[in-house]
Each structure stands twice: as C-alpha cells, then as structure tokens.
Write a protein that holds these residues in place. Structure first.
Motif, short mmCIF file in Angstrom:
data_model
loop_
_atom_site.label_atom_id
_atom_site.label_comp_id
_atom_site.label_asym_id
_atom_site.label_seq_id
_atom_site.Cartn_x
_atom_site.Cartn_y
_atom_site.Cartn_z
N PHE A 187 0.84 -1.20 0.00
CA PHE A 187 0.00 0.00 0.00
C PHE A 187 0.88 1.26 0.00
CE2 PHE A 187 -2.09 3.43 2.37
CZ PHE A 187 -3.23 3.60 1.60
N GLY A 188 1.96 1.22 0.77
CA GLY A 188 2.88 2.36 0.79
C GLY A 188 3.50 2.61 -0.58
N THR B 201 1.15 4.35 -3.05
CA THR B 201 0.97 5.80 -2.93
C THR B 201 1.95 6.57 -3.81
OG1 THR B 201 2.49 5.89 -1.02
CG2 THR B 201 0.14 5.58 -0.56
N PRO C 35 -0.19 7.59 -8.26
CA PRO C 35 -0.14 8.98 -8.76
C PRO C 35 0.88 9.16 -9.89
CG PRO C 35 -0.10 8.94 -6.36
CD PRO C 35 0.11 7.53 -6.81
N THR D 91 9.69 6.01 1.80
CA THR D 91 8.29 6.43 1.88
C THR D 91 7.47 5.43 2.67
OG1 THR D 91 8.45 7.56 -0.26
CG2 THR D 91 6.24 7.03 0.54
N SER D 92 7.65 4.15 2.36
CA SER D 92 6.89 3.11 3.06
C SER D 92 7.24 3.05 4.54
CB SER D 92 7.15 1.75 2.40
OG SER D 92 6.43 0.72 3.06
N GLN E 224 5.67 6.00 6.36
CA GLN E 224 4.22 5.83 6.53
C GLN E 224 3.91 4.83 7.65
OE1 GLN E 224 3.06 4.63 2.59
NE2 GLN E 224 2.81 6.73 1.86
#
Length: 419
Positions: free
Chosen positions: A24-25, A28, A32, A304-305, A308
């Motif tokens: 899921f991370g 993101t 996009p 990023t993951s 998060q």
C-alpha cells in the motif's frame, strides 16, 4: 489440530499483513506517478516543454532523451570493444583473482550477517535480560540501497559515462521487483534455513526462463530445459531431506510460509534481471548508471513506506539498544554495495559465464559456512539434492559455453567461404 491451524493462520497473517501494508505504501507513489505520466503523454508535454530546470527534470523522468537512441546504438556497435587485447596473461590472472576474492568476501560475509540479523537474538552485554530479535526486513533493504546509491552516484560524478537517454521512471519497475526480492530474501529466513534459501537462489534459473518467455519472448535450447528439470529434482530432494532434520526448529506451517516467500523471491528476481536486460538492450546505458537509477527508486520507495508505517524510529531504537546490530547492519550494507560493484566489474572484464561460475562456487561455500557456524544438519538426501542442483548449474554453464564456441566457429567458416 485446531491449535496447529491457528498457529499457521497467525504466521501467515503476520507476514502477509506486513506485505499488504508495505505494498500500500508503494502504491501511494506508483498510482499517482502512473496517472501523471499518462497525462503528460496525453497533452504532449515534450512538444511544448521549455528550457527551465523543472521542464528538464520532467523530460528526463518521463521522456529521457530518446531522440539520440538511434545514434547511441550505432556508435555502440561501431566503436571498438573495451576489452584490452594487449593485456598480459599475468595482469588478466591478477584481475581474475581480484574479482574472485572481492565477490567471495563481500557475499560470504553478507550471507553470514544476513542470517545472523534475521534469525539470532541480540543480547545487551550490560543487561543480559535485555534481548530481542530484529523484525523490520524493509529497513535492511533501505540501508543497503541508500549506501549503494551513494557509491554509484559518487562514481558517476568522478567518471565519464555514456550519455544517459532512458526515461528515469522505467527504473522504477525493476527497482520495485528488486526491493520485493530482497524483502522476501530477508523475510524467508524467519521460516526456512539459510541453506534452503541459498539453494532456492541457485534454482532461480527456472523462474528466469519462465519470465523470459513473457517479458522478452525468449526461446531456449534443449539442454536448458534438461538442466532446469535436474534443478527442480534436486530442490525437491533437498527440501525432503532437510525438513526431517530441521523438524525441531521449523514447523510445517513455517515451512509453507517460507516456501511461498521463496517463490515470491524467485519470481521478483526473475523479473528484475529480464527487465534490466531489456533496458540495457534498448538504451545501452552503462551498468553503473543502471545501479544508480535502480537504487535511487529503491531508496524513494522504501523510505516512503517506512515513514508511513513508522518503521524508522523502532529500527533506530533497536540500533541504540543493541550497538552490535548497528555494526552488523553497516557491514551488511557495505558488503552489499561493494558486491554490486564487483559484479559489474567482473561482468565487464570477464563476461557473464565467468561471473556465474564464481557466484555458483560462492553459493556452495555459503551453505557450507552456514552449516558450520549455525549448526544446520543435512541428511544424505539433502546433500544429494544440493550436489544435483550445483551439478546442473555447472552443466548448464558448460553447455552454454560450448554452444557459443560452436556458433563462433560456424560464423568464422562462413566468413572464410564468402571471402
């Protein structure tokens, strides 16, 4: 029976839920990014782009410099080979010894530390009651990739390389698969022995062939199918032999989880090599450019993951609690990064066949070293399975080499007849 089913469900949920959160991370960033790239292509941004810094960055990420693709390919084929035909035999032997030592030291140390970090309990020397296992596999991927990115980026800054023309976003695909294969590699050690994992790596020829069919529509020789069958048979024999000797350490549920994760590792790793091969063929970039691009996106995705999930603080806290882990982690990252540099150097100087032989020997030594250091027991069937796998790998290397020699002789004979 119900307790065993509950235990198995809990084990599967633990790594599967972690995997789902991690994916899921990554989504993101990918989702996009996908829509932004599609939008830029739709409006024809490359036709109206200005000369500002932002415009150049967008062009580099989305379009690259594909106008020079043809001229780059022509110059690559017409330029003389970088191989040094005048290099003396002594210098070549010295280079080969240097490569062998570098690869063996880097990856044998990396393998030992990998098993230690993921399977051994860390104990505080000042407080023996303060002990714990490290569980964040993604953090290890992050520290490995950021050091490799810094090394490759620094090398690019101080050396001359071919002009880079590939769109940067294309590195993200093999970067994702590379992250996932590394994560599976670390995570699998919670459920299977290190020798099992090493043998799975030696057996990844099978998924590489399957992935090559889908990604590149490749065809294979009969000996490649035969050796793949031998490898599969050797893996089955090893797993049957090792499951009985390690029954006290690993339950059936953990073994199932480990096998599933190893299948994921081999699948992701197979895609990585095939996708990178396609990029090399299409854009003719230097290996160090590939290393830098892939590791850049790997750092972006994993950081990023981890941010998060809040994975940085617990991992750093673990380092503070157990300073030995910090040094293990740093050494692991150094070995991984320098190992990548040795890989590229060995392939550029001696070719892929010599590199595969060196790494196959390394895998044999890694199993032996792991059994000596961590007391893994191998049955007679397990030893026979290992022997069969590595025999098949060496047979494959030999047949590939002989086939290339025959093809060269045929081409030489045709040239003589034409003249």
């Amino acid at each position: 029976m119900e307790e065993e089913a509950t235990r198995m469900g809990g084990l599967l949920d633990s790594w599967m839920s972690h995997l789902a959160i991690m994916l899921f991370g990554y989504a993101t960033i990918f989702v996009p990014g996908y829509f932004i790239i599609q939008y830029l292509h739709k409006i024809g941004f490359h036709e109206t782009a200005g000369k500002g810094v932002i415009s150049r960055m967008i062009m580099s990420c989305v379009y690259g410099n594909e106008r020079q693709l043809l001229t780059t390919a022509e110059s690559a084929t017409s330029s003389p080979s970088s191989g040094s035909s005048n290099t003396s035999t002594a210098n070549r032997a010295g280079q080969l010894i240097f490569c062998i030592i570098g690869l063996q030291v880097s990856y044998l140390t990396w393998g030992v530390l990998q098993e230690k970090i993921m399977t051994k309990e860390y104990v505080d020397t000042s407080d023996p009651l303060n002990r714990s296992f490290f569980k964040e596999s993604q953090f290890l991927v992050f520290v490995n990739r950021i050091l490799a990115f810094m090394l490759s980026g620094g090398y690019l800054l101080v050396s001359r390389q071919p002009r880079h023309i590939a769109p940067l976003y294309k590195y993200s695909y093999c970067s994702f698969s590379n992250i996932m294969s590394s994560w599976c590699q670390y995570e699998a050690l919670k459920y299977v022995t290190f020798p099992t994992q090493v043998l799975a790596k030696a057996s990844k020829i099978i998924p590489v062939m399957i992935m090559g069919k889908f990604v590149s529509a490749k065809t294979y020789e009969y000996y490649e199918y035969f050796t793949a069958l031998l490898i599969s048979l050797g893996m089955v024999m090893f797993l049957m032999g090792s499951s009985s000797t390690d029954s006290g350490k690993y339950s059936s549920s953990t073994t199932v989880s480990g096998v599933v994760i190893l299948i994921g590792y081999m699948s992701f790793d197979a895609f990585t090599s095939n996708w990178q091969g396609e990029l090399f063929d299409q854009y003719k970039m230097a290996p160090i450019q590939m290393m830098c691009g892939v590791n850049f996106f790997s750092c972006l995705l994993t950081s990023t993951s981890l941010a998060q999930q809040g994975g940085f603080l617990p991992s750093i806290a673990f380092m503070i609690r157990f300073p030995v882990f910090m040094w293990d982690c740093l050494t692991l990252s150094i070995c991984s990064a320098t190992g990548q540099l040795f890989i590229f150097y060995t392939i550029s100087v001696f070719g892929p066949v010599v590199f595969i032989i060196i790494m196959t020997v390394r895998q044999c030594l890694a199993i032996l070293l792991s059994c000596l250091l961590y007391s893994h027991v191998l049955s007679a069937m397990g030893v026979l399975g290992i022997s069969l796998v590595f025999f098949a790998v060496f047979l494959r290397i030999y047949c590939s080499y002989r086939l290339k020699q025959v093809q060269k002789r045929r081409l030489g004979t045709q040239d003589v007849v034409r003249t």
